[in-house]
Each structure stands twice: as structure tokens, then as C-alpha cells.
Enzyme design. Structure first.
Site, short mmCIF file in Angstrom:
data_model
loop_
_atom_site.label_atom_id
_atom_site.label_comp_id
_atom_site.label_asym_id
_atom_site.label_seq_id
_atom_site.Cartn_x
_atom_site.Cartn_y
_atom_site.Cartn_z
CG ASN A 43 60.57 29.47 58.22
OD1 ASN A 43 60.45 28.03 58.01
ND2 ASN A 43 61.95 29.97 58.26
CD GLU A 45 63.85 32.16 55.19
OE1 GLU A 45 64.58 32.10 54.08
OE2 GLU A 45 63.99 32.19 55.95
CB CYS A 54 57.24 33.85 61.74
SG CYS A 54 58.74 34.98 62.01
CD GLU A 56 56.57 31.01 65.64
OE1 GLU A 56 56.78 31.67 64.28
OE2 GLU A 56 57.24 31.11 66.30
CB CYS A 87 60.58 36.40 66.23
SG CYS A 87 58.92 36.84 65.21
CB CYS A 90 55.56 35.31 66.30
SG CYS A 90 55.66 35.16 64.28
N1 THU Z 1 61.36 32.23 62.25
C1 THU Z 1 60.04 31.74 62.32
O1 THU Z 1 59.33 31.13 61.47
N2 THU Z 1 59.59 31.74 63.52
C2 THU Z 1 60.55 31.95 64.68
O2 THU Z 1 59.90 32.00 65.76
C3 THU Z 1 61.80 32.48 64.41
C4 THU Z 1 62.15 32.94 63.21
C5 THU Z 1 61.68 32.28 60.53
C6 THU Z 1 61.86 33.61 60.03
C7 THU Z 1 63.00 33.32 59.14
O3 THU Z 1 62.36 32.85 57.89
C8 THU Z 1 63.73 32.69 59.80
O4 THU Z 1 63.35 31.78 60.72
C9 THU Z 1 65.14 32.87 60.24
O5 THU Z 1 65.03 34.12 60.97
#
Ligand code: THU
Length: 141
Positions: A43, A45, A54, A56, A87, A90
């Protein structure tokens, strides 16, 4: 090392590179493409929170850049240590490059703990098959 162990190692390495200063929830994902290659992502941010990516999404982009179009297995690791599922957005992104057998492996810090089918996580999904374009493009389902 079997392919799921390789996925776990790739996802853990990606997780270690995560940029998650706002959530403190680093995630790593790794995909196994149908030719056996592995692609990973973390991820990423952003100070403007909704622009974060994310894990994925990054892994999917790496796979597409390499010319691959079919995911057989996905493994996700991260966050607070317990297993997490991709999520909703994704799940949809993964579905684009999946088939009925595509597996999603949930892992904790020690390794894979559960395996599900993507179609169990996204039943009755909308996808390429719903669009006329799939009749022209055999890269999609
Ligand atoms: N996140 C992912 O990268 N993948 C997931 O499947 C769930 C959530 C990340 C997004 C964000 O940067 C952090 O986790 C908290 O939600």
C-alpha cells in the site's frame, strides 16, 4: 519452496516496503500469474487520504506491465498481524484478471492461514463477461 510459500515471501517483502504513515497498517500482496511469475505490491498512502493505493492494486499493475493477464493465486498479508481479506474495490480489480478457480490466500505474520476462492469473496460479480468487449478480447474472461 512451493508457489504459495514463494507468494508469502514476496508479500512479506512488499509489506516491509509499504508506505503507510497515516494508517500504520502496512499491507503486502503477491499474485501468481498463470505462467508461474510472481508480482507484488504494497500500500502507498497519501497525505490526501483518498488517493492512497492498496497493495493489491500495485501488484496488479506490475503484472499487467509484464504482459500477464491471468491470476491463479493471490496472497495478502499485513496490518495488525491477523489475516485480512482484500477490500471490496480490490476484489473487483482482482476479478478482472481471475477465473472461477482463482484462490485468495489469507496470511498472518507467520504464514498462510486460510484459502478462499475469489468468487466466494465477490459472488455474482460484474465483470468483463457482462460487456460486449469480451467477445473481441480473449485476454479477458
Ligand atoms: N489496504 C490494502 O492495501 N489492502 C487491503 O486489502 C486492505 C487495506 C490498505 C489501505 C490502507 O493503506 C490501509 O490498508 C488501511 O486501510
Amino acid at each position: 519452496m512451493n508457489s504459495i510459500d514463494r507468494l508469502f515471501e514476496a508479500a512479506k517483502a512488499a509489506q516491509a516496503r509499504a508506505y503507510a504513515p497515516y494508517s500504520g497498517f502496512p499491507v503486502g500482496a503477491a499474485l501468481l500469474a498463470d505462467d508461474g511469475a510472481i508480482f507484488s505490491g504494497c500500500n502507498v498512502e497519501n497525505a490526501a487520504y483518498p488517493n492512497g493505493l492498496c497493495a493489491e492494486s500495485g501488484a496488479i499493475a506490475a503484472m499487467v506491465i509484464a504482459g500477464e493477464r491471468r491470476i491463479t493465486d493471490v496472497l495478502v498479508v499485513g496490518g495488525a498481524g491477523g489475516p485480512l481479506t482484500p477490500c471490496g474495490a480490490c476484489r473487483q480489480r482482482l476479478f478482472e484478471f481471475s477465473n472461477d478457480e482463482t484462490r485468495v490466500h489469507l496470511a498472518d505474520a507467520a504464514g498462510p492461514v486460510e484459502v478462499l476462492l475469489l468468487r466466494e469473496l465477490l459472488p455474482r460479480a460484474f465483470g468483463p463477461h457482462d460487456l460486449a468487449i469480451h467477445q473481441r478480447d480473449d485476454n479477458t474472461r
